[in-house]
Design a protein around this motif. Structure first.
Motif, PDB file in Angstrom:
ATOM      1  N   PHE A  78      14.927 -39.223 -21.468  1.00 49.46           N
ATOM      2  CA  PHE A  78      15.949 -38.297 -21.944  1.00 49.46           C
ATOM      3  C   PHE A  78      15.279 -37.077 -22.575  1.00 49.46           C
ATOM      4  O   PHE A  78      14.113 -37.114 -22.929  1.00 49.46           O
ATOM      5  CB  PHE A  78      16.857 -38.983 -22.960  1.00 49.46           C
ATOM      6  CG  PHE A  78      17.835 -39.941 -22.354  1.00 49.46           C
ATOM      7  CD1 PHE A  78      19.166 -39.583 -22.188  1.00 49.46           C
ATOM      8  CD2 PHE A  78      17.438 -41.198 -21.940  1.00 49.46           C
ATOM      9  CE1 PHE A  78      20.082 -40.461 -21.622  1.00 49.46           C
ATOM     10  CE2 PHE A  78      18.336 -42.094 -21.374  1.00 49.46           C
ATOM     11  CZ  PHE A  78      19.666 -41.726 -21.215  1.00 49.46           C
ATOM     12  N   THR A  79      16.050 -35.996 -22.708  1.00 54.17           N
ATOM     13  CA  THR A  79      15.519 -34.742 -23.235  1.00 54.17           C
ATOM     14  C   THR A  79      16.510 -34.101 -24.194  1.00 54.17           C
ATOM     15  O   THR A  79      17.670 -34.531 -24.290  1.00 54.17           O
ATOM     16  CB  THR A  79      15.236 -33.739 -22.099  1.00 54.17           C
ATOM     17  OG1 THR A  79      16.489 -33.347 -21.505  1.00 54.17           O
ATOM     18  CG2 THR A  79      14.325 -34.341 -21.028  1.00 54.17           C
ATOM     19  N   LEU A  80      16.059 -33.060 -24.861  1.00 52.86           N
ATOM     20  CA  LEU A  80      16.946 -32.242 -25.695  1.00 52.86           C
ATOM     21  C   LEU A  80      18.115 -31.718 -24.875  1.00 52.86           C
ATOM     22  O   LEU A  80      19.269 -31.707 -25.335  1.00 52.86           O
ATOM     23  CB  LEU A  80      16.150 -31.083 -26.293  1.00 52.86           C
ATOM     24  CG  LEU A  80      16.947 -29.893 -26.830  1.00 52.86           C
ATOM     25  CD1 LEU A  80      17.818 -30.313 -28.006  1.00 52.86           C
ATOM     26  CD2 LEU A  80      16.024 -28.754 -27.224  1.00 52.86           C
ATOM     27  N   ASP A  81      17.859 -31.265 -23.651  1.00 54.18           N
ATOM     28  CA  ASP A  81      18.926 -30.732 -22.806  1.00 54.18           C
ATOM     29  C   ASP A  81      20.003 -31.785 -22.550  1.00 54.18           C
ATOM     30  O   ASP A  81      21.185 -31.465 -22.453  1.00 54.18           O
ATOM     31  CB  ASP A  81      18.360 -30.243 -21.473  1.00 54.18           C
ATOM     32  CG  ASP A  81      17.529 -28.979 -21.627  1.00 54.18           C
ATOM     33  OD1 ASP A  81      17.691 -28.286 -22.653  1.00 54.18           O
ATOM     34  OD2 ASP A  81      16.708 -28.692 -20.736  1.00 54.18           O
ATOM     35  N   ASP A  82      19.594 -33.048 -22.442  1.00 52.84           N
ATOM     36  CA  ASP A  82      20.571 -34.117 -22.236  1.00 52.84           C
ATOM     37  C   ASP A  82      21.498 -34.246 -23.440  1.00 52.84           C
ATOM     38  O   ASP A  82      22.705 -34.468 -23.288  1.00 52.84           O
ATOM     39  CB  ASP A  82      19.861 -35.449 -21.990  1.00 52.84           C
ATOM     40  CG  ASP A  82      19.198 -35.525 -20.633  1.00 52.84           C
ATOM     41  OD1 ASP A  82      19.719 -34.911 -19.686  1.00 52.84           O
ATOM     42  OD2 ASP A  82      18.164 -36.202 -20.509  1.00 52.84           O
ATOM     43  N   LEU A  83      20.946 -34.120 -24.642  1.00 49.28           N
ATOM     44  CA  LEU A  83      21.790 -34.182 -25.840  1.00 49.28           C
ATOM     45  C   LEU A  83      22.780 -33.029 -25.850  1.00 49.28           C
ATOM     46  O   LEU A  83      23.952 -33.209 -26.203  1.00 49.28           O
ATOM     47  CB  LEU A  83      20.916 -34.160 -27.097  1.00 49.28           C
ATOM     48  CG  LEU A  83      21.668 -34.282 -28.428  1.00 49.28           C
ATOM     49  CD1 LEU A  83      22.424 -35.597 -28.504  1.00 49.28           C
ATOM     50  CD2 LEU A  83      20.698 -34.155 -29.604  1.00 49.28           C
ATOM     51  N   ALA A  84      22.341 -31.834 -25.460  1.00 48.97           N
ATOM     52  CA  ALA A  84      23.240 -30.686 -25.403  1.00 48.97           C
ATOM     53  C   ALA A  84      24.363 -30.923 -24.396  1.00 48.97           C
ATOM     54  O   ALA A  84      25.525 -30.564 -24.646  1.00 48.97           O
ATOM     55  CB  ALA A  84      22.464 -29.424 -25.050  1.00 48.97           C
ATOM     56  N   VAL A  85      24.057 -31.521 -23.267  1.00 48.26           N
ATOM     57  CA  VAL A  85      25.076 -31.822 -22.262  1.00 48.26           C
ATOM     58  C   VAL A  85      26.103 -32.798 -22.830  1.00 48.26           C
ATOM     59  O   VAL A  85      27.318 -32.616 -22.674  1.00 48.26           O
ATOM     60  CB  VAL A  85      24.427 -32.390 -20.987  1.00 48.26           C
ATOM     61  CG1 VAL A  85      25.483 -33.000 -20.067  1.00 48.26           C
ATOM     62  CG2 VAL A  85      23.668 -31.301 -20.248  1.00 48.26           C
ATOM     63  N   LEU A  86      25.636 -33.846 -23.504  1.00 45.79           N
ATOM     64  CA  LEU A  86      26.545 -34.848 -24.063  1.00 45.79           C
ATOM     65  C   LEU A  86      27.482 -34.242 -25.102  1.00 45.79           C
ATOM     66  O   LEU A  86      28.685 -34.518 -25.105  1.00 45.79           O
ATOM     67  CB  LEU A  86      25.732 -35.980 -24.697  1.00 45.79           C
ATOM     68  CG  LEU A  86      25.023 -36.930 -23.725  1.00 45.79           C
ATOM     69  CD1 LEU A  86      23.953 -37.735 -24.453  1.00 45.79           C
ATOM     70  CD2 LEU A  86      26.025 -37.861 -23.060  1.00 45.79           C
ATOM     71  N   VAL A  87      26.934 -33.410 -25.964  1.00 47.72           N
ATOM     72  CA  VAL A  87      27.719 -32.875 -27.081  1.00 47.72           C
ATOM     73  C   VAL A  87      28.550 -31.667 -26.669  1.00 47.72           C
ATOM     74  O   VAL A  87      29.725 -31.544 -27.055  1.00 47.72           O
ATOM     75  CB  VAL A  87      26.792 -32.502 -28.256  1.00 47.72           C
ATOM     76  CG1 VAL A  87      27.589 -31.854 -29.392  1.00 47.72           C
ATOM     77  CG2 VAL A  87      26.056 -33.736 -28.765  1.00 47.72           C
ATOM     78  N   LEU A  88      27.977 -30.777 -25.876  1.00 50.13           N
ATOM     79  CA  LEU A  88      28.631 -29.501 -25.574  1.00 50.13           C
ATOM     80  C   LEU A  88      29.425 -29.504 -24.270  1.00 50.13           C
ATOM     81  O   LEU A  88      30.462 -28.846 -24.171  1.00 50.13           O
ATOM     82  CB  LEU A  88      27.593 -28.377 -25.516  1.00 50.13           C
ATOM     83  CG  LEU A  88      26.759 -28.153 -26.779  1.00 50.13           C
ATOM     84  CD1 LEU A  88      25.732 -27.052 -26.540  1.00 50.13           C
ATOM     85  CD2 LEU A  88      27.651 -27.810 -27.962  1.00 50.13           C
ATOM     86  N   ASP A  89      28.906 -30.205 -23.271  1.00 49.86           N
ATOM     87  CA  ASP A  89      29.518 -30.123 -21.943  1.00 49.86           C
ATOM     88  C   ASP A  89      30.500 -31.251 -21.675  1.00 49.86           C
ATOM     89  O   ASP A  89      31.295 -31.192 -20.749  1.00 49.86           O
ATOM     90  CB  ASP A  89      28.440 -30.106 -20.858  1.00 49.86           C
ATOM     91  CG  ASP A  89      27.461 -28.953 -21.031  1.00 49.86           C
ATOM     92  OD1 ASP A  89      27.771 -28.027 -21.811  1.00 49.86           O
ATOM     93  OD2 ASP A  89      26.386 -28.984 -20.405  1.00 49.86           O
TER      94      ASP A  89
END
Length: 218
Positions: A78-89
């Motif tokens: 997993f990556t930082l971008d994955d966390l952004a997808v979960l929370v924002l997208d």
């Protein structure tokens, strides 16, 4: 950029299901604000500050919940971008396998809902595939629409796309439906179903779609 901060945020993505339950609403709003800023230009000071702020926000919670959540996998993928997808997208196309599919499908030509509506179409038709992009903005893959002119696609859905939708879980699994249209298909000799649209032999798409429900052709 601090690698420990990136690792912490990646670990948060890996165990988001458990972490989200312990996240107060105000903390989640602050996290979302910081994660939006992490989408700044890579290497920028703004991005580095946002990463540090997001990690600082989650670190106390992760320490407090460590006994219940457990340590994240050593190499979760997993990556930082994955966390952004979960929370924002607002979707779950994350992790070592699904993130690659997400990036590939979002890289395909598409229209925003507002563009489809502006051209006189209905972007909310249940049979149309709508993929949540950055910020949750719905993107409709371009192959679904009839060409209006040589250099422009209109907003009229292709009849074949609407007909085949009954075989695809378009509403509940738009990613899977898009992947079916945009991936090489064994029933079509390795051709992507979307590549047949508008061709004389596009009816072959129907047979390939029916095989989803009747894989043995019975």
């Amino acid at each position: 950029m601090n690698e420990n901060d990136l690792s912490l945020l990646a670990g948060a993505a890996a165990r988001w299901d458990l972490l989200a339950r312990a996240l107060p609403a105000a903390t989640r709003e602050s996290l979302a604000r910081h994660l939006r800023a992490t989408r700044s230009e890579p290497g920028s000071e703004a991005r580095a500050r946002a990463v540090a702020a997001a990690a600082g926000l989650l670190r106390p919670l992760l320490v407090r919940e460590e006994g219940r959540l457990g340590a994240p996998p050593a190499a979760s993928g997993f990556t930082l971008d994955d966390l952004a997808v979960l929370v924002l997208d607002g979707h779950r196309m994350v992790g070592p396998v699904l993130s690659a599919v997400r990036e590939r499908l979002l890289a395909e030509p598409a229209l925003d809902e507002a563009v489809v509506a502006a051209r006189g179409g209905d972007p909310r038709l249940p049979a149309l595939i709508r993929l949540p992009g950055p910020g949750g903005l719905r993107r409709l893959p371009l192959f679904q629409f009839e060409p209006e002119a040589a250099d422009r696609v209109g907003a009229t859905p292709r009849p074949r796309v609407l007909a085949v939708a009954v075989h695809l879980d378009v509403v509940d699994d738009p990613w899977g439906a898009a992947d079916w249209w945009l991936s090489p298909n064994a029933w079509l000799g390795g051709v992507r179903p979307a590549a047949l649209l508008g061709r004389a032999d596009e009816a072959r798409v129907d047979e390939a779609a029916r095989c989803l429900n009747d894989p043995e052709g019975e």
